[in-house]
Design a protein around this motif. Structure first.
Motif, short mmCIF file in Angstrom:
data_model
loop_
_atom_site.label_atom_id
_atom_site.label_comp_id
_atom_site.label_asym_id
_atom_site.label_seq_id
_atom_site.Cartn_x
_atom_site.Cartn_y
_atom_site.Cartn_z
N LEU A 40 -58.80 -35.35 45.74
CA LEU A 40 -59.83 -36.27 46.17
C LEU A 40 -59.28 -37.69 46.33
O LEU A 40 -59.66 -38.42 47.24
N VAL A 41 -58.36 -38.06 45.45
CA VAL A 41 -57.72 -39.37 45.56
C VAL A 41 -56.93 -39.47 46.86
O VAL A 41 -57.02 -40.45 47.60
N VAL A 42 -56.13 -38.42 47.16
CA VAL A 42 -55.34 -38.41 48.38
C VAL A 42 -56.24 -38.45 49.61
O VAL A 42 -56.00 -39.19 50.56
N LEU A 43 -57.28 -37.63 49.60
CA LEU A 43 -58.19 -37.58 50.74
C LEU A 43 -58.87 -38.92 50.94
O LEU A 43 -59.03 -39.39 52.08
N SER A 44 -59.27 -39.58 49.86
CA SER A 44 -59.91 -40.89 49.98
C SER A 44 -58.96 -41.91 50.60
O SER A 44 -59.36 -42.70 51.45
N GLY A 45 -57.69 -41.87 50.16
CA GLY A 45 -56.72 -42.79 50.74
C GLY A 45 -56.48 -42.54 52.21
O GLY A 45 -56.39 -43.47 53.02
N LEU A 46 -56.39 -41.28 52.60
CA LEU A 46 -56.16 -40.95 54.01
C LEU A 46 -57.36 -41.36 54.87
O LEU A 46 -57.19 -41.90 55.96
N VAL A 47 -58.57 -41.10 54.37
CA VAL A 47 -59.77 -41.50 55.12
C VAL A 47 -59.85 -43.01 55.23
O VAL A 47 -60.19 -43.56 56.29
N VAL B 31 -48.74 -44.05 52.49
CA VAL B 31 -49.50 -42.87 52.90
C VAL B 31 -50.97 -43.02 52.52
O VAL B 31 -51.86 -42.50 53.19
N MET B 32 -51.24 -43.77 51.46
CA MET B 32 -52.61 -43.94 50.99
C MET B 32 -53.37 -45.05 51.69
O MET B 32 -54.48 -45.39 51.29
N GLY B 33 -52.79 -45.65 52.74
CA GLY B 33 -53.55 -46.58 53.56
C GLY B 33 -53.21 -48.04 53.39
O GLY B 33 -53.84 -48.89 54.02
N PHE B 34 -52.21 -48.39 52.59
CA PHE B 34 -51.87 -49.79 52.40
C PHE B 34 -51.33 -50.42 53.69
O PHE B 34 -51.62 -51.58 53.98
N ASP B 35 -50.54 -49.68 54.45
CA ASP B 35 -50.01 -50.23 55.69
C ASP B 35 -51.13 -50.47 56.69
O ASP B 35 -51.15 -51.47 57.41
N ALA B 36 -52.10 -49.53 56.75
CA ALA B 36 -53.23 -49.69 57.67
C ALA B 36 -54.07 -50.90 57.27
O ALA B 36 -54.57 -51.64 58.14
N LEU B 37 -54.25 -51.12 55.97
CA LEU B 37 -55.01 -52.28 55.52
C LEU B 37 -54.31 -53.57 55.91
O LEU B 37 -54.95 -54.54 56.34
N TYR B 38 -52.99 -53.60 55.78
CA TYR B 38 -52.23 -54.80 56.16
C TYR B 38 -52.40 -55.10 57.65
O TYR B 38 -52.65 -56.25 58.04
N VAL B 39 -52.28 -54.08 58.50
CA VAL B 39 -52.45 -54.28 59.94
C VAL B 39 -53.87 -54.76 60.24
O VAL B 39 -54.07 -55.63 61.09
N THR B 40 -54.84 -54.20 59.54
CA THR B 40 -56.23 -54.62 59.76
C THR B 40 -56.45 -56.07 59.38
O THR B 40 -57.15 -56.82 60.07
N LEU B 41 -55.85 -56.50 58.27
CA LEU B 41 -55.97 -57.90 57.85
C LEU B 41 -55.37 -58.85 58.88
O LEU B 41 -55.96 -59.89 59.21
N GLN B 42 -54.20 -58.49 59.42
CA GLN B 42 -53.58 -59.33 60.44
C GLN B 42 -54.44 -59.37 61.70
O GLN B 42 -54.60 -60.43 62.33
N THR B 43 -55.01 -58.23 62.07
CA THR B 43 -55.85 -58.16 63.26
C THR B 43 -57.11 -59.00 63.08
O THR B 43 -57.53 -59.73 63.99
N LEU B 44 -57.73 -58.91 61.92
CA LEU B 44 -58.93 -59.70 61.64
C LEU B 44 -58.62 -61.20 61.68
O LEU B 44 -59.43 -62.00 62.17
#
Length: 297
Positions: free
Chosen positions: A113-120, A54-67
């Motif tokens: 703020l931690v949750v919001l930062s992760g979602l953003v 939920v905090m963005g780790f999956d999105a970061l993984y997809v971005t790394l593969q895309t890059l």
């Protein structure tokens, strides 16, 4: 696990057991990594509906593969040494986690703020990944799709020794921290008053969560709600928050779900369904139910 190894086995048993043994080992490692990382993260955030995904780790993984595919090309990206790619992903995930959750160490900032930062951060990563995916050649995009989706039936066995070493080391550290985790779950003020070095402990736990998440994503891809599902099943089944019970229980439930689900998928359904879809669907339902229960409370 025994049924996964022998159900429907025919022909050369040496080949069958080796093939299924590697896949089962991968599922066991993924189950332990997802369950332990989720319970630790929920302890850090004092919230049972949050997961590292939920905090963005999956999105970061997809971005790394895309890059990787965008900069190197589909052929070169798939030809990379999986161990080199694994270590690069683990380093980036760990560094990002430390940067993203540094607010946990500052008492002036709250959890919101931690949750919001992760979602953003997750939205930013998904936006970047979507932009690059639209530019990609269709053939390279098909290669990227095979790299970024969850694949429980295609565990990279070359990563198993490294993954097992990391997970074992992380579990040893977590086992030594179990009493501290119970105190940490009481809240920052209570932990400080009881003599826990809150900042250092949280920093260590964030590193452990990032490493465990990187292991699971490198082996099978990103998982969104699976950790939420198994952790809450462990809380409900045991009726306690004591980490000496919830951590192993969540890991065992995760292993049972993955091994049992994969057995049903392969031997009864003939791969007519995707295990990841079923698991994420169940986890999503649990997430919604938890939100509704919290709203009623």
């Amino acid at each position: 696990m025994a049924s996964f190894m022998i159900v429907g086995a025919r022909g050369n048993w040496g080949f069958v057991l080796t093939l299924r043994g590697g896949k089962l080992a991968g599922l066991v490692l993924v189950g332990i990594a997802v369950a332990v990382s989720t319970v630790l993260f929920q302890t850090l955030t004092e919230n049972r509906i949050l997961t590292p995904a939920v905090m963005g780790f999956d999105a970061l993984y997809v971005t790394l593969q895309t890059l990787a595919v965008f900069s190197l090309g589909g052929g070169a990206a798939t030809a990379l040494d999986p161990r080199l790619r694994f270590f690069a992903e683990a380093a980036l995930l760990t560094a990002t986690a430390l940067a993203l959750f540094r607010w946990l160490f500052d008492g002036r900032r709250g959890l919101h703020l931690v949750v919001l930062s992760g979602l953003v951060f997750g939205v930013l990563c998904r936006g970047l990944a979507n932009l690059l995916q639209r530019i990609l050649d269709p053939n390279e995009f098909s290669v990227l799709q095979s790299m970024m989706f969850t694949r429980f039936n295609m565990v990279d066995t070359t990563l198993l020794p490294v993954a097992a070493l990391i997970i074992l080391a992380a579990c040893v550290v977590v086992a030594r921290l179990v009493p501290v985790l119970d105190v940490l779950a009481l809240g920052r003020d209570a932990a400080l008053s009881l003599g826990v070095d809150h900042g250092r402990t949280v920093m260590l736990l964030i590193v452990l969560v990032a490493l465990l998440v990187s292991v699971s994503t490198a082996l099978v891809g990103p998982v969104m709600f699976f950790g939420l599902l198994v952790s809450n099943l462990a809380y409900i089944a045991l009726g306690t928050d004591r980490h000496r019970y919830t951590l192993p229980a969540a890991a065992l439930i995760a292993i049972a779900c993955l091994a049992g689900g994969q057995t049903v998928l392969e031997r009864m359904l003939g791969y007519d369904a995707a295990l990841s879809v079923v698991i994420e669907f169940g986890g999503g339902i649990v997430f919604i139910l938890l939100l509704l229960r919290g709203a009623r409370a």
